[in-house]
Design a protein around this motif. Structure first.
Motif, short mmCIF file in Angstrom:
data_model
loop_
_atom_site.label_atom_id
_atom_site.label_comp_id
_atom_site.label_asym_id
_atom_site.label_seq_id
_atom_site.Cartn_x
_atom_site.Cartn_y
_atom_site.Cartn_z
N ALA A 1 -7.26 7.56 11.58
CA ALA A 1 -6.78 6.74 10.46
C ALA A 1 -5.57 7.45 9.86
CB ALA A 1 -7.86 6.48 9.42
N ASP B 1 -4.67 4.71 14.33
CA ASP B 1 -4.84 3.88 13.13
C ASP B 1 -4.94 2.40 13.52
OD1 ASP B 1 -4.27 4.51 9.91
OD2 ASP B 1 -3.98 2.41 10.48
N LEU B 2 -5.61 1.65 12.67
CA LEU B 2 -5.79 0.21 12.89
C LEU B 2 -4.51 -0.58 12.58
CD1 LEU B 2 -8.25 -1.72 13.46
CD2 LEU B 2 -8.49 -1.92 10.99
N TYR C 1 0.85 -1.20 0.00
CA TYR C 1 0.00 0.00 0.00
C TYR C 1 0.89 1.25 0.00
CZ TYR C 1 -2.32 4.04 1.86
OH TYR C 1 -2.74 5.34 2.03
N TYR D 1 -15.02 2.10 4.53
CA TYR D 1 -14.47 0.78 4.22
C TYR D 1 -15.38 -0.36 4.66
CZ TYR D 1 -10.10 3.46 3.96
OH TYR D 1 -9.13 4.37 3.64
N HIS E 1 -5.71 1.93 17.00
CA HIS E 1 -7.09 2.14 17.45
C HIS E 1 -8.05 1.96 16.27
CE1 HIS E 1 -10.35 3.85 19.83
NE2 HIS E 1 -10.69 4.55 18.76
N ASP E 2 -9.19 1.33 16.53
CA ASP E 2 -10.23 1.17 15.51
C ASP E 2 -11.16 2.38 15.57
OD1 ASP E 2 -12.62 0.42 14.10
OD2 ASP E 2 -12.02 -1.68 14.29
N MET E 3 -11.35 3.05 14.44
CA MET E 3 -12.12 4.30 14.43
C MET E 3 -13.58 4.12 14.86
SD MET E 3 -12.75 5.23 10.45
CE MET E 3 -11.46 4.51 9.47
N SER F 1 -10.28 7.90 4.20
CA SER F 1 -10.05 6.91 5.25
C SER F 1 -11.36 6.56 5.95
CB SER F 1 -9.03 7.45 6.25
OG SER F 1 -7.80 7.67 5.60
N LEU G 1 -8.49 11.89 6.90
CA LEU G 1 -7.92 12.40 5.65
C LEU G 1 -7.59 11.32 4.63
CD1 LEU G 1 -5.54 14.99 7.38
CD2 LEU G 1 -7.82 15.39 6.43
N PHE G 2 -7.68 11.71 3.36
CA PHE G 2 -7.26 10.86 2.24
C PHE G 2 -8.12 9.59 2.16
CE2 PHE G 2 -3.71 8.40 -0.01
CZ PHE G 2 -4.00 8.98 -1.23
N ARG H 1 1.74 11.16 8.44
CA ARG H 1 2.29 12.34 7.74
C ARG H 1 1.54 13.62 8.11
NH1 ARG H 1 0.03 12.46 1.87
NH2 ARG H 1 -1.91 11.33 2.10
N HIS H 2 0.19 13.56 8.24
CA HIS H 2 -0.53 14.77 8.62
C HIS H 2 -0.35 15.08 10.11
CE1 HIS H 2 -2.77 13.31 5.00
NE2 HIS H 2 -2.64 14.58 4.67
C1 LIG Z 1 -5.96 5.56 2.59
S1 LIG Z 1 -5.09 5.29 4.07
C2 LIG Z 1 -4.78 6.94 4.59
C3 LIG Z 1 -3.77 7.08 5.68
C4 LIG Z 1 -3.45 8.52 6.11
N1 LIG Z 1 -4.65 9.25 6.50
C5 LIG Z 1 -2.73 9.25 5.01
O1 LIG Z 1 -3.28 10.18 4.42
O2 LIG Z 1 -1.57 8.90 4.73
C6 LIG Z 1 -6.37 4.72 5.12
C7 LIG Z 1 -5.96 4.40 6.56
O3 LIG Z 1 -7.12 4.00 7.30
C8 LIG Z 1 -6.72 3.03 8.24
N2 LIG Z 1 -7.90 2.29 8.69
C9 LIG Z 1 -8.66 1.43 7.98
N3 LIG Z 1 -9.66 0.97 8.73
C10 LIG Z 1 -9.54 1.55 9.95
C11 LIG Z 1 -10.27 1.46 11.17
N4 LIG Z 1 -11.34 0.68 11.26
N5 LIG Z 1 -9.86 2.20 12.21
C12 LIG Z 1 -8.76 2.99 12.13
N6 LIG Z 1 -8.02 3.11 11.00
C13 LIG Z 1 -8.41 2.39 9.93
C14 LIG Z 1 -5.74 2.19 7.46
O4 LIG Z 1 -4.95 1.37 8.28
C15 LIG Z 1 -4.97 3.25 6.69
O5 LIG Z 1 -3.83 3.66 7.38
#
Ligand SMILES: C[S@@+](CC[C@H](N)C(=O)[O-])C[C@H]1O[C@@H](n2cnc3c(N)ncnc32)[C@H](O)[C@@H]1O
Length: 247
Positions: A52, A73-74, A17, A118, A95-97, A115, A112-113, A57-58
């Motif tokens: 997430a 983040d998960l 990824y 899903y 952490h799970d959002m 996230s 952001l981005f 980076r942010h």
């Molecule tokens: C598209 S990436 C974006 C990451 C970051 N925001 C960035 O801009 O670089 C999506 C992120 O969501 C996290 N994610 C997915 N499901 C999640 C959940 N249930 N709880 C927390 N984070 C989650 C993923 O592990 C991943 O790091």
């Protein structure tokens, strides 16, 4: 019987990824966060959550502007990586959002981005937004930066294929829309093995977000359309960026 790990737990925790999306880097995050902070005008003692956060980076950009920041983040691997940047004002947690990290802790929660979206069912989306609401202080702000599904829908009337070469890997990508989800099938060879992942992200449009946010006690304040913070236009904007206040 154990439930299989969902796609987002596997794909975002893999090194691939980060290779495929490697062009979305620290520089992009710094520039977006600088613009957002100018726009939002947070008080200097504001506490931010980068929900997430990936590799953070942010979160790092916010910390570098002096704000106390929590990245959640998960993905274990992403949080392990991000922890090298921790200090007294920057913290990272797995952490799970969908769950509450701490009640009324944050002035701002940024997602952001793309996230969000899903999960297979609407209940988990609502659960996430309710958890966000609980974690915000009074009049706290949620910002969601999502793909602009209204524009994507037009370009995905038929499936679209793309090939991206990055870090020695040839990624073969096929994008389609099906049953209210945007699907991105990603195939590549690495270390003599064939790999395949599929991103499956809900096709949530502005009207859907309006409903979800109303149902979870948020009031939309502003809608923007890209990382330069231009106004949102359903047909042409690259992003759908929603800023909403906890009510
Ligand atoms: C598209 S990436 C974006 C990451 C970051 N925001 C960035 O801009 O670089 C999506 C992120 O969501 C996290 N994610 C997915 N499901 C999640 C959940 N249930 N709880 C927390 N984070 C989650 C993923 O592990 C991943 O790091």
């Amino acid at each position: 019987m154990e439930t299989p790990e969902p796609w987002f737990a596997k794909w975002f925790d893999s090194p691939f990824y980060h290779i495929l999306y490697g062009n979305h880097d620290q520089e992009e995050a710094n520039s977006f966060i600088r613009k957002l902070v100018t726009f939002l005008k947070p008080l200097p003692n504001s506490v931010f959550c980068d929900l997430a956060c990936g590799k953070g980076r942010h979160s790092r950009a916010l910390r570098n502007l002096g704000f106390h920041t929590y990245g959640l983040d998960l993905s274990n691997n992403s949080i392990d990586f991000a922890r090298q940047f921790e200090d007294d004002r920057l913290h990272f947690y797995v952490h799970d959002m969908r769950e509450v990290f701490e009640e009324e802790k944050f002035d701002y929660i940024l997602n952001l981005f793309t996230s969000f979206g899903y999960f297979d069912n609407q209940n988990d989306l609502l659960k996430t937004l309710k958890a966000v609401n609980t974690q915000l202080k009074e009049y706290g702000i949620l910002l969601i930066d999502y793909m602009n599904v209204s524009k994507i829908k037009k370009s995905l009337k038929q499936s679209v294929t793309e090939r991206i070469h990055r870090n020695g890997i040839d990624f073969h990508i096929k994008k389609t829309m099906s049953d209210g989800f945007v699907l991105k099938q990603i195939k590549f060879n690495h270390d003599r093995g064939a790999h395949q992942y599929t991103e499956r992200v809900a096709a949530i449009e502005l009207e859907d977000f309006q409903g979800l946010l109303e149902n979870t006690n948020f009031k939309i304040q502003t809608i923007l359309g890209d990382y330069q913070l231009n106004p949102y236009d359903a047909g042409t904007s690259d992003r759908l960026i929603i800023i909403a206040e906890k009510i």
